[in-house]
Structures are given as C-alpha cells and as structure tokens.
Enzyme design. Sequence first.
Site, PDB file in Angstrom:
ATOM      1  N   CYS A   6     -11.620  16.117  18.527  1.00  0.00           N
ATOM      2  CA  CYS A   6     -12.272  16.208  19.827  1.00  0.00           C
ATOM      3  C   CYS A   6     -11.701  17.380  20.624  1.00  0.00           C
ATOM      4  CB  CYS A   6     -12.096  14.910  20.609  1.00  0.00           C
ATOM      5  SG  CYS A   6     -12.869  14.956  22.240  1.00  0.00           S
ATOM      6  N   CYS A  14     -10.889  15.590  28.888  1.00  0.00           N
ATOM      7  CA  CYS A  14     -11.306  14.187  28.898  1.00  0.00           C
ATOM      8  C   CYS A  14     -10.281  13.368  28.131  1.00  0.00           C
ATOM      9  CB  CYS A  14     -12.689  14.021  28.265  1.00  0.00           C
ATOM     10  SG  CYS A  14     -13.236  12.293  28.134  1.00  0.00           S
ATOM     11  N   CYS A  90     -20.100  15.230  23.331  1.00  0.00           N
ATOM     12  CA  CYS A  90     -19.194  14.122  23.017  1.00  0.00           C
ATOM     13  C   CYS A  90     -19.630  13.422  21.739  1.00  0.00           C
ATOM     14  CB  CYS A  90     -19.174  13.132  24.176  1.00  0.00           C
ATOM     15  SG  CYS A  90     -18.194  11.666  23.863  1.00  0.00           S
ATOM     16  N   GLU A 279     -28.324 -17.264  33.196  1.00  0.00           N
ATOM     17  CA  GLU A 279     -27.902 -15.909  33.565  1.00  0.00           C
ATOM     18  C   GLU A 279     -28.243 -15.670  35.034  1.00  0.00           C
ATOM     19  OE1 GLU A 279     -26.832 -12.206  34.209  1.00  0.00           O
ATOM     20  OE2 GLU A 279     -26.302 -13.223  32.333  1.00  0.00           O
ATOM     21  N   ASN A 325     -20.021 -16.082  27.364  1.00  0.00           N
ATOM     22  CA  ASN A 325     -19.733 -14.649  27.187  1.00  0.00           C
ATOM     23  C   ASN A 325     -19.562 -14.037  28.576  1.00  0.00           C
ATOM     24  OD1 ASN A 325     -19.479 -12.065  26.055  1.00  0.00           O
ATOM     25  ND2 ASN A 325     -21.669 -11.704  26.175  1.00  0.00           N
ATOM     26  N   CYS A 352     -14.327 -10.007  26.341  1.00  0.00           N
ATOM     27  CA  CYS A 352     -13.921  -8.601  26.296  1.00  0.00           C
ATOM     28  C   CYS A 352     -12.523  -8.410  26.869  1.00  0.00           C
ATOM     29  CB  CYS A 352     -14.933  -7.732  27.055  1.00  0.00           C
ATOM     30  SG  CYS A 352     -15.081  -8.137  28.811  1.00  0.00           S
TER      31      CYS A 352
END
Length: 392
Positions: A6, A14, A90, A279, A325, A352
């Site tokens: 990269c 970055c 990217c 939701e 979740n 997560c």
Amino acid sequence: MPNPRCDYFEAGRCRSCALIETPYAEQLSAKEARCRELLETVPGGAWLPAVEGGVRDFRNKAKLVVGGRRGAVMLGILGPDGAGVDLRDCLIQQPGIRAAIPRLAEFLDGTGLWPYDVPRRRGELKFAHVTESPDGELMVRFVVRSERALETLRGALPRLLAALPRLAVVTVNILPEHKAVLEGEREEILLGASLDMDLGPVSLHLRPQSFFQTNTPVARALYAQAAEWVAERRPRTLWDLYCGVGGFALHCASGAGDGASGAGSRADAAGGVSVLGVEVSEEAVRSAERSAAEAGIDARFFAADATAFALGSRAEDRPEALIVNPPRRGIGAELSAWVEGSGIDTVVYSSCNPESLARDLAAMPSYRVLAARVFDMFPHTKHLEVMVLLVR
C-alpha cells in the site's frame, strides 16, 4: 496470498489499515487469540476455524470524504489537518468501486460544487458513499449541505448515469450542520430505491440508510453459519433482534446453512420454523418484508426497539431460539437479564465487539457456549465479528 503493498500506508497518508504490513495469518491468529482470552468461558474445543476476509478487494462499501477544491476534488479520508486525502486507488475496495471512484470524481468536478472545508466550515460536498452489490450494481449517496447542492446534483443526474452505467440507486442526503457524522436524516432519492444484495439462497434489499455487512463473502459465511446452528437445534419459533434488512432471519427461515462449517449441513431441519424479526429502522423492516415476499418465506418483521420489544412480550409468546446482532455496545444489562430469565433454549449472538460480548455473556450464566467462530469482516484492522451458539 500476500498482503498488498500500500503506497498510501508507506507514505503515511493513510493509517486506516493499521495491520496491513502484518502477514495475514498473523492478523487472523491474533484475532482468534484475543477472542479466546476475552471469552474465557468458551471451551477450547468449541472454537471453529476462523473465516478469512481476504487481503484485498473485499470492501463492498466506500465512505469517501470529498476534499480538495472546486473542479479538482479528492475522494478519500480526512487528514489530521482537516484537509482531504485522496485514496481513489485504495486496494481494499472491491474492483467495481475502485473503478467507479475516478469517474465519480470527474463527475463532481463538472458540477462546480465546492468540497466542504472542515476547518473553515464552508463548502457543499461532504461525502460520497459507494456500495457495490454482488452483481456489480452500484449505489451512490452524496452527502451535501444545502438544497442548492441537491438541485445541482439532480440536474446532473444524466451525466452521472453516463459515467457509471451500473448505477442502480442514487440519493442525496442533506446534512447542513457541522458535526462529526456521516449523514443527516433527510434522504432524497434521485434513482431507484434499493440495491439488490443477492447472497445466493436469499436476496436482501439494501435501502440507502440501511446497514449491511461490509464484506460480502464473510457476510454469506456468517449468515450460513447461523442458519446451520439454528437448523441443528430444530426450534419451532425464532426471534431475530436487531434484524436489520433481515439477513439472519431470512437465512434461518430458508434453512440456508450449506457450507458454513465445511462439514455439510442439516439446514433442511429448519423447515417450518416461525421467524419474527425486530429492527428499529422502519426502512430496514420494509426491505426485509420485500425480501421475504420475493423468496416466498413466511416471516414477520416489526419496527421497534429490540429491548423494549423483548421486555414487553408475554411469556407464552417467547421463542425457542433467539438471534441477536447488536451494535458495538452489545445488548446491555437490561436485555441480558431478560434473556437470562426468559427460558429460551437457544441463543445465537453475533458481535462486532468481543469486549461487550464478554460482559453480556457474564450476565447470562444459565447458558453455555456450544460453538464459537471468528469472522474476519475487517482485515488489516483489529476489528472483527465473532459469533457464539449458546444453549441453556
């Protein structure tokens, strides 16, 4: 496959992919070790092999800051000085997104709109969000400050369609305030309504402000694993809290668990399970309902806060299996306590954030972890998705 080289990282422009110079196998091993350490109550034999996320071309969504100047925009990130850093090449973006970014920049140059100058708090163009479906169609969302910018982009729509013929959805989001958020509440649709995310057994319809996992192959594996676990437990009723556009609910209702563990599937055991998704986003619920109708799946969806819905339910209405979740904060003490006292037999928890998952599991001591798996949704970073199967 080795990590990509990269130029942005090497030049210090970055640092978003903080681990890009760490061999991928080491990245994955460190994530598994971190989860095992944090989730110390999970037996060693419960851990399945991690699902790899790839080393390049894996992100299906680019959230691009619009920087530079009028007629010479830059699309990338915000630098430490508040100026834009151009990242149009990217390599973690899917190829279709990477090919679209230069054309998008050229289009914005032609509008004559000023990129938003963060330090000076002036300008019009704030962000461009680009999402690519598995079929190569694109959703582009512009975030701007004013009605004037909206009308300029509306008038230039034919030129945008000529530049990006795979466009399926184009919207303009209005964010007049100077604040550190990616979008405002008002969304004006210029083209289409939703992006079709065809995951094989189920197609999900992604509306402009709905959440979707950023790594499509890993999302497929995540949903398939949940469906396989649910099928093996054979529940008659299932709730999916924080269901989003219905990914977990619809895969479980369809019995779509093939290939999740590499050891075959008993997904056909899921036939007949009654599924309900909850939701808070009404837009996401409409998407889930459309996907269910198109697939011929008998599933119900409600727009409500997950915790409030659960706490307000009657004991006789509670399901035999539950999927959660939640966002990074986890399900929290209130919902954890409800689950603990609910009598629900099976819980699939996708997280997560292993720290909040560990806190929530500690609040549910009546459950043991039957299986656990890391899903590397975010390669080259410390972020991950981890999912556990809990049984009472």
